[in-house]
Design an enzyme around this catalytic site. Structure first.
Site, short mmCIF file in Angstrom:
data_model
loop_
_atom_site.label_atom_id
_atom_site.label_comp_id
_atom_site.label_asym_id
_atom_site.label_seq_id
_atom_site.Cartn_x
_atom_site.Cartn_y
_atom_site.Cartn_z
N GLU A 125 0.81 -1.23 0.00
CA GLU A 125 0.00 0.00 0.00
C GLU A 125 0.84 1.28 0.00
O GLU A 125 0.79 2.07 0.96
CB GLU A 125 -0.97 -0.01 1.19
CG GLU A 125 -1.93 -1.18 1.15
CD GLU A 125 -3.03 -1.10 2.20
OE1 GLU A 125 -2.96 -0.25 3.10
OE2 GLU A 125 -3.99 -1.90 2.10
N GLU A 168 -5.20 -8.69 0.29
CA GLU A 168 -5.82 -8.44 1.60
C GLU A 168 -7.30 -8.24 1.39
O GLU A 168 -7.72 -7.59 0.42
CB GLU A 168 -5.28 -7.16 2.28
CG GLU A 168 -3.95 -7.30 2.94
CD GLU A 168 -3.52 -6.04 3.70
OE1 GLU A 168 -4.40 -5.34 4.23
OE2 GLU A 168 -2.32 -5.79 3.75
#
Ligand code: BGP
Length: 475
Positions: A174, A376
């Site tokens: 991220e 995720e």
């Protein structure tokens, strides 16, 4: 992307070679924050500086004790039918203050990876999960070019040390989060509110990613990294939606939100460039990236072998109410509150399973060569412990199972329609430490008891997960 009703989908079978696994990170699981000569990272620094910033004053030292329990934890993951787990090496554990390999830290990871293999779990290794070493932050963090070089140096050492052992590598988790949380919204230390600085941090992280990919390719060509190894990037992509019957200005807001959050990384990892329309619009509005001659050649190295797609919630935007904010920074979009949104109130995130499909189909259309996996996805619930039944087990069947089931069904449908999605990693299969929220919201299929020395106990949903991983049928 146009809004559609979040209809349910009935697809419920996943391909036989589709893999299931667990998403983890070093700083959120290992604990042992001062063992093996580990240096202080930003989370340790912030915890020491102001422990009140962390839910119930549980700071970064906690992890979930996996550093001591990795052998049994990997066996537990395998017993749920999972075959892989992504975690991160902590830069501060692997590299010493002189930029050299820290042998004790390296041995810790070798032992952990060996235990995982023994349990039948393939470890995917990520190099950076928001965990900047504090001494490098003091030198400017991602705003300083020397720190980019330091990251590339760390990456090179990690590839060389574990190159014969690890097949799946990732440069960043991220990379959009630190620019946003630390520099744009000021939620995380150092609490900066500056759109331009945030974009420059984003730009510098893009260079760091590309330099790491270059190091990986060089070491692989030299035989130091195994031939079958792959490198990728993981990001929290967010399908952007706007209101029904949007105006031109709403669509323009979608273009920029999509451009900064999604296309920036997708272009980087597939084309080795940044989206020209986004860079141009930023420049028109006075956001200038501190580029240097030679940067384009560095970015061109950023192409990866595959991608991780973290998905929790969609982005909903609309035309901004004003052109600039109180400090003169340009506004490109405002949040749009969809009246039909279903919320996970514990986390404040919208639950919209169809978003995973919409984004999968966008990738299939715009980046058709790119392999990817859901790296995720998960639901963190504050009242988990209140659902404990008489046998002592948490009964989370009413919310965790529908959440995962609905997302997996949309994944199954996307695959059926051509998406190159290879697997699914659930975030926090075993409850873990979640940054400022610490242990507030629990994600796990496995409970971690803070009262009983981090003991593990299966929640009711674990049986369901085991069934799905064995049958590949999403009941
Ligand atoms: C992702 C991060 C993870 C994890 C997860 C859940 O953005 O990669 O590290 O924390 O979100 O979010 P949170 O822990 O904030 O609830």
């Amino acid at each position: 992307m146009t809004e559609q009703n979040p209809n349910e989908t009935t697809y419920c079978d996943l391909p036989e070679d589709f893999f299931f696994g667990a998403a983890l990170s070093g700083p959120q699981t290992e604990g042992m924050w001062q063992a093996h000569g580990k240096l202080e990272n930003m989370w340790d620094f912030w915890s020491n500086q102001d422990i009140r910033a962390f839910h119930n004053r549980v700071g970064s030292y906690a992890g979930n004790d996996m550093g001591a329990r990795y052998a049994e934890d990997y066996e537990l993951l395998a017993s749920l039918g999972l075959s892989s787990a992504r975690t991160s090496i902590q830069w501060t554990r692997l590299i010493d203050a002189n930029g050299k390999l820290n042998r004790e830290g390296a041995d810790f990871y070798h032992e952990m990876f060996t235990a995982a293999r023994k349990a039948g779990i393939e470890v995917f290794v990520n190099l950076y999960h928001f965990d900047m070493p504090a001494y490098l932050f003091r030198r400017g963090g991602w705003e300083n070019r020397e720190v980019i070089e330091a990251y590339a140096h760390y990456a090179r050492i990690a590839f060389a040390e574990f190159g014969q052992e690890i097949v799946h590598w990732f440069t960043f988790n991220e990379p959009i989060v630190e620019p946003e949380q630390r520099y744009a919204h000021g939620n995380w230390f150092p609490f900066v509110h500056d759109f331009g600085r945030a974009r420059n941090v984003q730009y510098n992280i893009s260079l760091a990613h590309s330099l790491a990919v270059l190091a990986f390719r060089e070491l692989q060509a030299a035989g130091a990294v195994r031939e079958d190894a792959k490198i990728g990037l993981i990001n929290c992509f967010t399908p952007p939606y706007t209101r029904e019957n949007p105006t031109e200005a709403d669509l323009e807001a979608v273009r920029m939100a999509d451009g900064i959050d999604n296309r920036w990384w997708l272009d980087l990892v597939t084309k080795g460039t940044l989206p020209a329309d986004v860079i141009e619009t930023l420049a028109e509005r006075g956001v200038v990236l501190a580029t240097r001659p030679g940067d384009e050649a560095i970015l061109a190295q950023g192409k990866v072998d595959w991608l991780g797609f973290n998905y929790y919630q969609p982005t909903r935007v609309q035309a901004p109410a004003r052109d600039t904010d109180e400090q003169g920074d340009p506004c490109f979009f405002d949040p749009y509150v969809w009246p039909d949104a279903v919320m996970n109130k514990s986390r404040g995130w919208e639950i919209y399973p169809k978003g995973i499909y919409d984004f999968a189909m966008t990738m299939t259309r715009d980046y058709p060569e790119l392999d990817w996996f859901v790296s995720e996805n998960g639901i963190g619930i504050e009242e988990d412990h209140a659902k404990r039944t008489e046998d002592g087990r948490i009964d989370d069947l009413a919310y965790r199972v529908p959440f995962v089931r609905d997302h997996l069904r949309w994944v199954a449908r996307a695959i059926e329609e051509g998406a190159r999605c290879r697997g699914y990693h659930y975030w926090g299969v075993i409850d873990c430490w979640s940054w400022n929220n610490a242990y507030k919201n629990r994600y796990g299929f496995v409970e971690v008891s803070l009262q009983e020395n981090y003991d593990r106990r299966l929640k009711a949903s674990a049986e369901w997960l085991r069934e799905v991983t064995h049958t590949h049928h999403i009941a």
